[in-house]
Scaffold this motif. Structure first.
Motif, PDB file in Angstrom:
ATOM      1  N   LEU A   1      94.885  22.712 -14.317  1.00 22.65           N
ATOM      2  CA  LEU A   1      94.821  22.617 -15.773  1.00 22.65           C
ATOM      3  C   LEU A   1      94.688  24.062 -16.272  1.00 22.65           C
ATOM      4  CD1 LEU A   1      92.266  19.655 -16.221  1.00 22.65           C
ATOM      5  CD2 LEU A   1      94.685  19.584 -15.608  1.00 22.65           C
TER       6      LEU A   1
ATOM      7  N   ASP B   1      91.650  25.912 -17.899  1.00 24.04           N
ATOM      8  CA  ASP B   1      90.564  26.436 -17.086  1.00 24.04           C
ATOM      9  C   ASP B   1      91.110  27.636 -16.334  1.00 24.04           C
ATOM     10  OD1 ASP B   1      88.388  24.828 -17.697  1.00 24.04           O
ATOM     11  OD2 ASP B   1      88.900  23.302 -16.218  1.00 24.04           O
TER      12      ASP B   1
ATOM     13  N   THR C   1      89.561  10.800 -13.236  1.00 29.56           N
ATOM     14  CA  THR C   1      88.210  10.610 -12.673  1.00 29.56           C
ATOM     15  C   THR C   1      88.018   9.156 -12.234  1.00 29.56           C
ATOM     16  OG1 THR C   1      87.445  12.325 -14.186  1.00 29.56           O
ATOM     17  CG2 THR C   1      85.740  10.968 -13.153  1.00 29.56           C
TER      18      THR C   1
ATOM     19  N   TYR D   1      92.576  20.465  -8.709  1.00 27.48           N
ATOM     20  CA  TYR D   1      92.526  19.294  -7.831  1.00 27.48           C
ATOM     21  C   TYR D   1      93.538  19.486  -6.716  1.00 27.48           C
ATOM     22  CZ  TYR D   1      90.739  17.077 -12.186  1.00 27.48           C
ATOM     23  OH  TYR D   1      90.037  16.759 -13.336  1.00 27.48           O
TER      24      TYR D   1
ATOM     25  N   LEU E   1      94.579  12.237 -18.711  1.00 28.36           N
ATOM     26  CA  LEU E   1      95.008  13.094 -17.601  1.00 28.36           C
ATOM     27  C   LEU E   1      95.591  12.280 -16.442  1.00 28.36           C
ATOM     28  CD1 LEU E   1      95.204  15.891 -16.320  1.00 28.36           C
ATOM     29  CD2 LEU E   1      92.779  15.716 -15.695  1.00 28.36           C
TER      30      LEU E   1
ATOM     31  N   GLU F   1      83.414   9.978 -16.001  1.00 30.60           N
ATOM     32  CA  GLU F   1      84.090  10.865 -16.954  1.00 30.60           C
ATOM     33  C   GLU F   1      83.240  11.018 -18.214  1.00 30.60           C
ATOM     34  OE1 GLU F   1      86.626  12.739 -16.595  1.00 30.60           O
ATOM     35  OE2 GLU F   1      87.416  13.149 -18.581  1.00 30.60           O
ATOM     36  N   LYS F   2      82.921  12.253 -18.533  1.00 28.58           N
ATOM     37  CA  LYS F   2      82.249  12.643 -19.787  1.00 28.58           C
ATOM     38  C   LYS F   2      81.035  11.774 -20.139  1.00 28.58           C
ATOM     39  CE  LYS F   2      86.328  14.935 -21.504  1.00 28.58           C
ATOM     40  NZ  LYS F   2      87.640  14.470 -21.180  1.00 28.58           N
TER      41      LYS F   2
ATOM     42  N   ILE G   1      83.466  18.644 -12.740  1.00 34.20           N
ATOM     43  CA  ILE G   1      84.817  18.906 -12.209  1.00 34.20           C
ATOM     44  C   ILE G   1      85.500  19.892 -13.152  1.00 34.20           C
ATOM     45  CG2 ILE G   1      87.052  17.865 -11.696  1.00 34.20           C
ATOM     46  CD1 ILE G   1      85.530  15.186 -11.302  1.00 34.20           C
ATOM     47  N   ILE G   2      86.092  20.916 -12.584  1.00 34.73           N
ATOM     48  CA  ILE G   2      86.899  21.821 -13.414  1.00 34.73           C
ATOM     49  C   ILE G   2      88.377  21.586 -13.069  1.00 34.73           C
ATOM     50  CG2 ILE G   2      84.988  23.469 -13.621  1.00 34.73           C
ATOM     51  CD1 ILE G   2      87.621  24.898 -11.741  1.00 34.73           C
ATOM     52  N   GLY G   3      89.259  22.225 -13.805  1.00 31.45           N
ATOM     53  CA  GLY G   3      90.666  21.832 -13.724  1.00 31.45           C
ATOM     54  C   GLY G   3      91.442  22.289 -12.509  1.00 31.45           C
TER      55      GLY G   3
ATOM     56  N   LYS H   1      81.491  16.983 -21.539  1.00 29.35           N
ATOM     57  CA  LYS H   1      82.849  17.548 -21.646  1.00 29.35           C
ATOM     58  C   LYS H   1      83.626  17.428 -20.337  1.00 29.35           C
ATOM     59  CE  LYS H   1      81.502  21.676 -23.284  1.00 29.35           C
ATOM     60  NZ  LYS H   1      81.547  23.022 -23.753  1.00 29.35           N
ATOM     61  N   TYR H   2      82.965  16.884 -19.306  1.00 24.26           N
ATOM     62  CA  TYR H   2      83.563  16.953 -17.961  1.00 24.26           C
ATOM     63  C   TYR H   2      83.468  15.634 -17.197  1.00 24.26           C
ATOM     64  CZ  TYR H   2      82.890  21.934 -18.804  1.00 24.26           C
ATOM     65  OH  TYR H   2      82.924  23.193 -19.343  1.00 24.26           O
ATOM     66  N   GLY H   3      84.243  15.555 -16.120  1.00 30.28           N
ATOM     67  CA  GLY H   3      83.992  14.556 -15.097  1.00 30.28           C
ATOM     68  C   GLY H   3      82.812  15.044 -14.273  1.00 30.28           C
TER      69      GLY H   3
ATOM     70  N   GLN I   1      92.099   7.804 -16.929  1.00 32.01           N
ATOM     71  CA  GLN I   1      91.409   9.008 -16.470  1.00 32.01           C
ATOM     72  C   GLN I   1      91.607   9.212 -14.972  1.00 32.01           C
ATOM     73  OE1 GLN I   1      90.397  11.042 -18.545  1.00 32.01           O
ATOM     74  NE2 GLN I   1      90.169   9.779 -20.386  1.00 32.01           N
TER      75      GLN I   1
HETATM   76  C1  G1P Z   1      89.713  16.928 -17.915  1.00 30.68           C
HETATM   77  C2  G1P Z   1      89.151  15.864 -16.963  1.00 30.68           C
HETATM   78  C3  G1P Z   1      87.676  16.116 -16.691  1.00 30.68           C
HETATM   79  C4  G1P Z   1      87.486  17.531 -16.177  1.00 30.68           C
HETATM   80  C5  G1P Z   1      88.098  18.549 -17.177  1.00 30.68           C
HETATM   81  C6  G1P Z   1      88.060  19.949 -16.598  1.00 30.68           C
HETATM   82  O1  G1P Z   1      89.128  16.743 -19.181  1.00 30.68           O
HETATM   83  O2  G1P Z   1      89.360  14.592 -17.526  1.00 30.68           O
HETATM   84  O3  G1P Z   1      87.193  15.191 -15.755  1.00 30.68           O
HETATM   85  O4  G1P Z   1      86.106  17.783 -16.015  1.00 30.68           O
HETATM   86  O5  G1P Z   1      89.466  18.229 -17.443  1.00 30.68           O
HETATM   87  O6  G1P Z   1      88.486  20.899 -17.545  1.00 30.68           O
HETATM   88  P1  G1P Z   1      89.748  17.417 -20.522  1.00 30.68           P
HETATM   89  O7  G1P Z   1      89.172  18.808 -20.576  1.00 30.68           O
HETATM   90  O8  G1P Z   1      91.223  17.395 -20.378  1.00 30.68           O
HETATM   91  O9  G1P Z   1      89.248  16.559 -21.644  1.00 30.68           O
END
Ligand code: G1P
Length: 276
Positions: A128, A131, A231, A207, A108, A190-191, A203-205, A169-171, A229
């Protein structure tokens, strides 16, 4: 300062939805009759944004086509059905769309860096579209612009609590709560594995980033998978006190997963039934 541009990283292949996403970008999958990307663009518009900057790839031209006029179709549905394109036509008339191709998918952070020339030297938003966020009052991005105005020179990330078993699955952030639901971030990973998580604040998508992020991204090393990343880049700024996490009001659906996509469709279908 009014944020005028929103970046949409939409170059991913959407492998979780194959074979549907072999020829159709995952961002064009519909929630009821509206593609995911349009929900994202509408959220950006609700925050006063008029330039949509797409980081895309050559297989995803359907996104560009969606935001261009289609005169033959309009002619053929004129009359009773003409309203069906009204919302998207309004978007086309009021917004600018810019595009850049991301040649390789390297995280990302790299996707956002690829959009640099579309953005200029000003704060910008990132959505993103996987989301999908909804709220009965101000949209999540609109709420975030309010936070950004209060904390100038800071990047803002939207967060929500997730079950501990999902943190990978997330930051994930840790920080000091400055006021209800607003944290100054002092660490982020991150994850992480659940046993190593700093918290369950994910963190959701959404920013809001300051242009400083680009210089930081240039010096952010790739992770163990060769990906840069966002993050990790934000952690550099967090260490300088320049990242705020905001626990938003509203609901988020992870439409990057089949279950989340189904939940979103069910939610909007129910809502439409009450309010046809
Ligand atoms: C990305 C980011 C992550 C964030 C997430 C939100 O991850 O890298 O930090 O928490 O979006 O949806 P991805 O879902 O693209 O793997």
């Amino acid at each position: 300062m009014q944020i005028s541009k929103c970046l949409f990283p939409v170059a991913g292949y959407g492998t979780r939805f194959l074979p549907a996403t072999k020829a159709i970008p995952k961002e064009m999958l519909p929630i009821l009759t509206k593609p995911l990307i349009q929900y994202g663009v509408e959220e950006a518009i609700s925050a006063g944004i008029t330039t949509m900057a797409m980081v895309t790839n050559k297989y995803k031209s359907a996104i560009q086509q969606h935001f261009e006029p289609h005169f033959e179709l309009e002619k053929s549905i004129s009359g009773a059905k003409s309203g069906l394109l009204a919302e998207v036509n309004e978007i086309i008339q009021t917004c600018d769309f810019t595009y850049v191709e991301q040649p390789q998918m390297l995280g990302l952070g790299q996707a956002i860096y690829t959009g640099k020339n579309l953005l200029g030297n000003e704060d910008f938003a990132v959505i993103l579209p996987d989301d999908l966020c909804t709220n009965s009052a101000a949209s999540v991005l609109k709420q975030m612009t309010g936070v950004a105005a209060k904390y100038p020179d800071c990047c803002i990330v939207a967060i929500e609590e997730v079950p501990l078993e999902s943190v990978n699955k997330y930051g994930i952030i840790a920080g000091e709560e400055l006021e209800k639901g607003i944290f100054r971030v002092n660490n982020m990973v991150e994850k992480p594995a659940p046993e190593q998580a700093l918290s369950n604040l994910a963190i959701i998508g959404r920013y809001i980033l300051t242009p400083e992020i680009f210089a930081v991204l240039e010096n952010t090393p790739a992770d163990k998978n060769g990906e840069i990343q966002i993050t990790d880049a934000l952690l550099t700024l967090a260490k300088q006190g320049k990242v705020i996490a905001y626990q938003f009001q509203g609901k988020r659906f992870d439409c990057g997963s089949v279950q989340g996509f189904l939940n979103a469709n069910n939610y909007f279908a129910k809502k439409a039934a009450f309010n046809p």
